[in-house]
Scaffold this active site. Structure first.
Site, mmCIF file in Angstrom:
data_model
loop_
_atom_site.group_PDB
_atom_site.id
_atom_site.type_symbol
_atom_site.label_atom_id
_atom_site.label_comp_id
_atom_site.label_asym_id
_atom_site.label_seq_id
_atom_site.Cartn_x
_atom_site.Cartn_y
_atom_site.Cartn_z
ATOM 1 N N TYR A 152 -4.170 5.988 -7.113
ATOM 2 C CA TYR A 152 -3.606 4.925 -7.053
ATOM 3 C C TYR A 152 -4.436 4.670 -8.804
ATOM 4 C CZ TYR A 152 -2.251 3.372 -2.386
ATOM 5 O OH TYR A 152 -1.936 3.633 -1.254
ATOM 6 N N TRP A 180 -1.694 -2.262 -9.919
ATOM 7 C CA TRP A 180 -1.260 -3.144 -8.675
ATOM 8 C C TRP A 180 -1.175 -4.328 -8.880
ATOM 9 C CZ3 TRP A 180 -1.360 2.617 -9.374
ATOM 10 C CH2 TRP A 180 -0.653 2.800 -8.224
ATOM 11 N N TRP A 231 -0.615 -7.261 -5.874
ATOM 12 C CA TRP A 231 -1.155 -7.774 -5.557
ATOM 13 C C TRP A 231 -2.802 -7.784 -6.066
ATOM 14 C CZ3 TRP A 231 -0.326 -8.032 0.517
ATOM 15 C CH2 TRP A 231 -0.132 -6.782 1.066
ATOM 16 N N GLY A 261 4.266 -4.420 0.356
ATOM 17 C CA GLY A 261 2.863 -4.013 -0.315
ATOM 18 C C GLY A 261 2.380 -3.205 2.142
ATOM 19 N N ASP A 265 3.934 -0.944 2.992
ATOM 20 C CA ASP A 265 4.693 0.335 3.134
ATOM 21 C C ASP A 265 5.548 0.843 3.794
ATOM 22 O OD1 ASP A 265 3.848 -0.406 0.351
ATOM 23 O OD2 ASP A 265 3.245 1.898 -0.427
ATOM 24 N N ARG A 293 -0.495 8.472 5.527
ATOM 25 C CA ARG A 293 0.163 8.321 4.909
ATOM 26 C C ARG A 293 1.427 8.195 5.328
ATOM 27 N NH1 ARG A 293 -0.678 5.899 0.381
ATOM 28 N NH2 ARG A 293 1.123 6.225 -0.919
ATOM 29 N N TRP A 342 0.291 1.410 7.418
ATOM 30 C CA TRP A 342 0.840 0.103 7.973
ATOM 31 C C TRP A 342 0.800 0.106 9.122
ATOM 32 C CZ3 TRP A 342 -0.845 -4.385 5.300
ATOM 33 C CH2 TRP A 342 -1.436 -3.804 4.298
ATOM 34 N N GLU A 383 -9.285 2.279 2.341
ATOM 35 C CA GLU A 383 -8.377 1.652 1.588
ATOM 36 C C GLU A 383 -7.944 0.547 2.883
ATOM 37 O OE1 GLU A 383 -4.873 3.932 0.763
ATOM 38 O OE2 GLU A 383 -4.104 2.132 0.327
HETATM 39 C C1 DGY Z 1 2.228 3.881 -2.902
HETATM 40 O O1 DGY Z 1 2.295 4.281 -4.013
HETATM 41 O O2 DGY Z 1 1.920 4.377 -1.739
HETATM 42 C C2 DGY Z 1 1.904 2.772 -3.628
HETATM 43 O O3 DGY Z 1 1.593 2.334 -1.769
HETATM 44 C C3 DGY Z 1 3.392 2.282 -3.768
HETATM 45 O O4 DGY Z 1 2.946 0.902 -3.861
#
Ligand code: DGY
Length: 431
Positions: free
Chosen positions: A28, A32, A34, A164, A166, A199, A352, A395
């Site tokens: 990332y 971002w 939040w 958030g 995803d 993921r 998530w 994470e």
């Molecule tokens: C990602 O790229 O995985 C993010 O969560 C999108 O905001």
């Protein structure tokens, strides 16, 4: 300073790019929404001015219609997909820096009130809060104007990334209805930085990108997106965050003599709380998402339905959530799993769909403590710190084994640790 705090601060410094932080380098590489606001809370403990800068930088990229984007692409970086060439949002901000065209959970109101309440430098805090107040209020008004066009009191998210959370199981059925047909060919980058088993799936990504294309075809015109979106979901967690931020903004506006902002914010919060009741499930003992496209509840026991304790829900509802959380705690080694481990779709490693996230732990613990459920709050804080001791600043984590998942040296995880190592609010604190 204890060793854990020192390590957390070092991670925040590592990911600091001057006026904003990246959640973690590689996976990332931008700012971002939040992530930044919650990370500011951690910064406050060792660099108060830097905390304010984090939020100021985000709001410098607020759209003219009031929306605050979920990513600000400060510098080009080929290591991330989808970048600005996919979003193509045009000139919606006062700056030339590209952004995405969707938003994220609105924690800013909550965060700036907390920054002001704890400020060592009151003059600085008041100056910065006074400038941010109308900007955050404009964002809240944007939500109720464009994401609740029927005036129900509850706002919808139009893309899973807005939540958030995803790839939550909550979105499986509504996302299934988004046809991937017509999606432009793409190459994911996330799976080169993180274990693909942690993921979202390729099928989910195709739909994520198809939705982006759909909104792009509508010129990112927020007056049209809500009704035109095939994905329109009311998330209790997202709404609770918005309600809490409206409540906190109202209190702050009172203190700063901004009576009109205070009154409007209080009105939003009151209506939002009343409407939240329609999301309660007696059978599940928690709140559930509502699919606005079909008009039906989504019977999925996720952490989104526990997060309402972060807002001032009625005491019996808070008690029921505390009981539900206690029940989940009997089957989870580390609290709070992002989905009920007893559900067949639960996946202990995949983003998530089961793992534990410290930012959600922080908000749930804060709400439980304020509602007088200190035992459950303390368990969550204790488990969070055990995860760090066992697996470092990841994470997210496997709720049963503490296996670290996703990215490492993670900014908001570090920020939450710094927060956990200082006392959280208790009943009797300003409501
Ligand atoms: C990602 O790229 O995985 C993010 O969560 C999108 O905001």
């Amino acid at each position: 300073m204890d060793d854990m705090t020192a390590r957390a601060q070092a991670i925040m410094r590592l990911n600091d790019r001057g006026a904003y932080t990246v959640p973690t380098s590689g996976l990332y590489p931008f700012q971002w929404n939040w992530d930044s606001c919650l990370s500011a809370l951690g910064f406050q403990h060792f660099d108060e001015a830097r905390a304010w800068t984090e939020i100021d930088t985000l709001f410098a990229h607020q759209w003219e219609d009031g929306m605050v984007p979920h990513i600000v692409f400060h510098r080009p970086d080929d290591g991330y997909f989808p970048g600005p060439d996919v979003w193509r949002t045009g000139c919606m901000t006062p700056t030339p820096t590209p952004t995405t065209g969707i938003t994220q959970p609105p924690v800013a109101g909550f965060c700036i009130r907390r920054l002001v309440d704890r400020a060592a430098d009151r003059a600085l805090a008041e100056t910065r809060a006074r400038a941010l107040l109308p900007q955050i209020h404009a964002w809240h008004k944007w939500f109720y104007r464009h994401r609740d066009p029927q005036g129900t009191g509850l706002v919808a998210i139009l893309h899973p990334w807005e939540s958030g959370r995803d790839n939550s199981i909550d979105w499986d059925a509504p996302l299934e209805r988004v046809s991937p047909e017509g999606v432009e060919p793409f190459t994911r980058k996330d799976t080169t930085h993180a274990d693909p088993a942690h993921r979202p799936t390729q099928g989910q990504y195709e739909r994520y990108i198809r939705l982006v294309q759909h909104f792009r075809d509508l010129d990112w015109d927020n007056a049209r997106l809500h009704d035109a979106s095939p994905f329109r979901v009311v998330d209790p967690g997202f709404n609770a965050i918005l309600v809490r931020s409206c409540t906190d903004l109202a209190a702050l506006a009172d203190d700063l003599g901004e009576a009109e902002i205070a009154a409007r914010s209080r009105e939003f919060a009151t209506r939002g709380l009343a409407a939240m009741e329609s999301l309660w499930s007696e059978a599940r003992g928690q709140y559930l998402c509502h699919d606005r496209a079909t008009g039906r509840a989504i019977d999925s026991p996720s952490i989104g339905g526990l997060l309402p304790v972060f807002a001032a829900i009625p005491a019996p509802r808070a008690a029921a959530l505390a009981a539900r959380i206690a029940h989940l705690g009997e089957g989870a080694e580390y609290m709070v799993p992002s989905h009920d481990p007893a559900a067949p779709e639960f996946d202990s490693l995949r983003y998530w769909r089961g793992p534990v996230w410290l930012i959600v732990n922080y908000m749930i613990a804060d709400g439980l403590a304020r509602a007088g459920h200190g035992v459950q709050a303390d368990r969550i804080v204790g488990d969070s710190l055990r995860l760090i001791r066992e697996s470092g600043f990841a994470e997210y984590y496997d709720t049963h084994t503490a296996e670290p998942c996703g990215g490492s040296t993670f900014t908001w995880t570090a920020a939450m640790v710094i927060e956990f190592l200082t006392p959280i609010s208790r009943p009797g604190d300003t409501a």
